[in-house]
Design a protein around this motif. Structure first.
Motif, PDB file in Angstrom:
ATOM      1  N   ARG A   1       1.634  31.577 -35.590  1.00  0.00           N
ATOM      2  CA  ARG A   1       2.386  32.703 -35.055  1.00  0.00           C
ATOM      3  C   ARG A   1       1.577  33.525 -34.062  1.00  0.00           C
ATOM      4  NH1 ARG A   1       1.940  37.597 -35.624  1.00  0.00           N
ATOM      5  NH2 ARG A   1       0.562  37.371 -37.433  1.00  0.00           N
ATOM      6  N   PRO A   2       0.305  33.894 -34.350  1.00  0.00           N
ATOM      7  CA  PRO A   2      -0.459  34.681 -33.373  1.00  0.00           C
ATOM      8  C   PRO A   2      -0.614  33.956 -32.039  1.00  0.00           C
ATOM      9  CG  PRO A   2      -1.517  34.759 -35.522  1.00  0.00           C
ATOM     10  CD  PRO A   2      -0.457  33.709 -35.604  1.00  0.00           C
ATOM     11  N   MET A   3      -0.819  32.644 -32.083  1.00  0.00           N
ATOM     12  CA  MET A   3      -0.956  31.876 -30.852  1.00  0.00           C
ATOM     13  C   MET A   3       0.334  31.915 -30.044  1.00  0.00           C
ATOM     14  SD  MET A   3      -1.544  27.744 -30.475  1.00  0.00           S
ATOM     15  CE  MET A   3       0.011  27.409 -31.331  1.00  0.00           C
ATOM     16  N   LEU A   4       1.455  31.710 -30.708  1.00  0.00           N
ATOM     17  CA  LEU A   4       2.737  31.704 -30.019  1.00  0.00           C
ATOM     18  C   LEU A   4       3.066  33.080 -29.441  1.00  0.00           C
ATOM     19  CD1 LEU A   4       4.749  29.514 -32.550  1.00  0.00           C
ATOM     20  CD2 LEU A   4       3.853  28.806 -30.323  1.00  0.00           C
ATOM     21  N   GLU A   5       2.727  34.101 -30.176  1.00  0.00           N
ATOM     22  CA  GLU A   5       2.978  35.452 -29.681  1.00  0.00           C
ATOM     23  C   GLU A   5       2.142  35.747 -28.440  1.00  0.00           C
ATOM     24  OE1 GLU A   5       2.644  38.474 -32.619  1.00  0.00           O
ATOM     25  OE2 GLU A   5       4.472  37.864 -33.666  1.00  0.00           O
ATOM     26  N   LYS A   6       0.897  35.317 -28.445  1.00  0.00           N
ATOM     27  CA  LYS A   6       0.036  35.554 -27.283  1.00  0.00           C
ATOM     28  C   LYS A   6       0.531  34.790 -26.058  1.00  0.00           C
ATOM     29  CE  LYS A   6      -4.215  36.605 -29.827  1.00  0.00           C
ATOM     30  NZ  LYS A   6      -5.600  36.163 -30.139  1.00  0.00           N
ATOM     31  N   MET A   7       1.238  33.682 -26.287  1.00  0.00           N
ATOM     32  CA  MET A   7       1.763  32.898 -25.184  1.00  0.00           C
ATOM     33  C   MET A   7       3.138  33.391 -24.726  1.00  0.00           C
ATOM     34  SD  MET A   7      -0.642  30.876 -24.448  1.00  0.00           S
ATOM     35  CE  MET A   7       0.204  29.808 -23.285  1.00  0.00           C
ATOM     36  N   GLY A   8       3.626  34.464 -25.359  1.00  0.00           N
ATOM     37  CA  GLY A   8       4.874  35.070 -24.900  1.00  0.00           C
ATOM     38  C   GLY A   8       6.106  34.730 -25.701  1.00  0.00           C
ATOM     39  N   ALA A   9       5.942  34.304 -26.958  1.00  0.00           N
ATOM     40  CA  ALA A   9       7.095  33.971 -27.804  1.00  0.00           C
ATOM     41  C   ALA A   9       6.970  34.693 -29.149  1.00  0.00           C
ATOM     42  CB  ALA A   9       7.195  32.465 -28.008  1.00  0.00           C
TER      43      ALA A   9
END
Length: 205
Positions: A53-61
């Motif tokens: 989740r943190p990775m996806l959030e940092k990528m804009g999702a």
């Protein structure tokens, strides 16, 4: 685990719910396919929340939907029991070759499970996290058409799912006493499965 970036969807791989077949069918359409190691392929909600989740959030999702499949608990346990009878586990602590299904389920009901019955809990796999991370779409394993229709609409692709990682055939029967015990001690597992309205978006708590 399959991550569909454009569709803003994550499909968790609950063990013994047919997700290997969906991985084989949908991998070409996924942005990220997590197939190894098993601890990440079969990442439960808490591990998805921690690592993905943190990775996806940092990528804009920040608002990815999360889908998962839940199997009727006795059938789910039966699949684990059959799977662990495979010859490649002979002699290992996780083998159920010389363990009857009743004994397997009895052991799974214990607080301190022996290795052969240490297969986790579906309710724990999809347990929401304190920060709100949770499964947003639940499906029953026994209703594949609902999942197929959801994925076809969401991904905009035709769904043709085969079979993969199938456990060997064996009779799966519980004594009435053991069935009553597992339903009493593991009521949360049965409540989770029986309460699913396949595909319906779950309301926020």
């Amino acid at each position: 685990m399959l991550i569909f970036w454009k569709a803003r969807l994550v499909l968790l791989a609950v063990p013994k719910t047919g997700t290997s077949a969906y991985e084989a069918a949908l991998a070409p359409h996924a942005a990220i396919v997590v197939s190894d190691p098993p601890e990440l392929k079969h990442a439960p909600v808490y591990r998805y929340n921690r690592f993905f989740r943190p990775m996806l959030e940092k990528m804009g999702a920040p608002d990815m939907d999360v889908a998962a499949v839940i199997r009727e608990p006795v059938s789910w346990l039966g699949s684990w029991w059959r799977y662990r009878q495979r010859p490649f586990l002979d002699g290992r602590p996780t083998s159920t070759k010389d363990v009857g299904f009743d004994a397997f389920v009895e052991a799974w009901c214990q607080g301190d499970r022996p290795a052969f019955a240490n297969v986790g809990d579906q309710s724990k796999f999809v347990e929401p996290r304190p920060n709100g991370t949770r499964v947003t779409h639940l499906f029953r394993y026994e209703e594949p058409d609902a999942l197929d229709a959801f994925l076809a609409e969401r991904l905009g692709v035709e769904i043709a799912v085969g079979r993969a990682n199938v456990s060997p055939r064996a009779a799966v029967e519980l004594s009435s006493e053991t069935e009553a015990k597992v339903r009493r001690k593991k009521a949360a597992e049965f409540d989770l499965w029986s309460g699913i309205e396949s595909g319906r978006r779950l309301a926020k708590p």
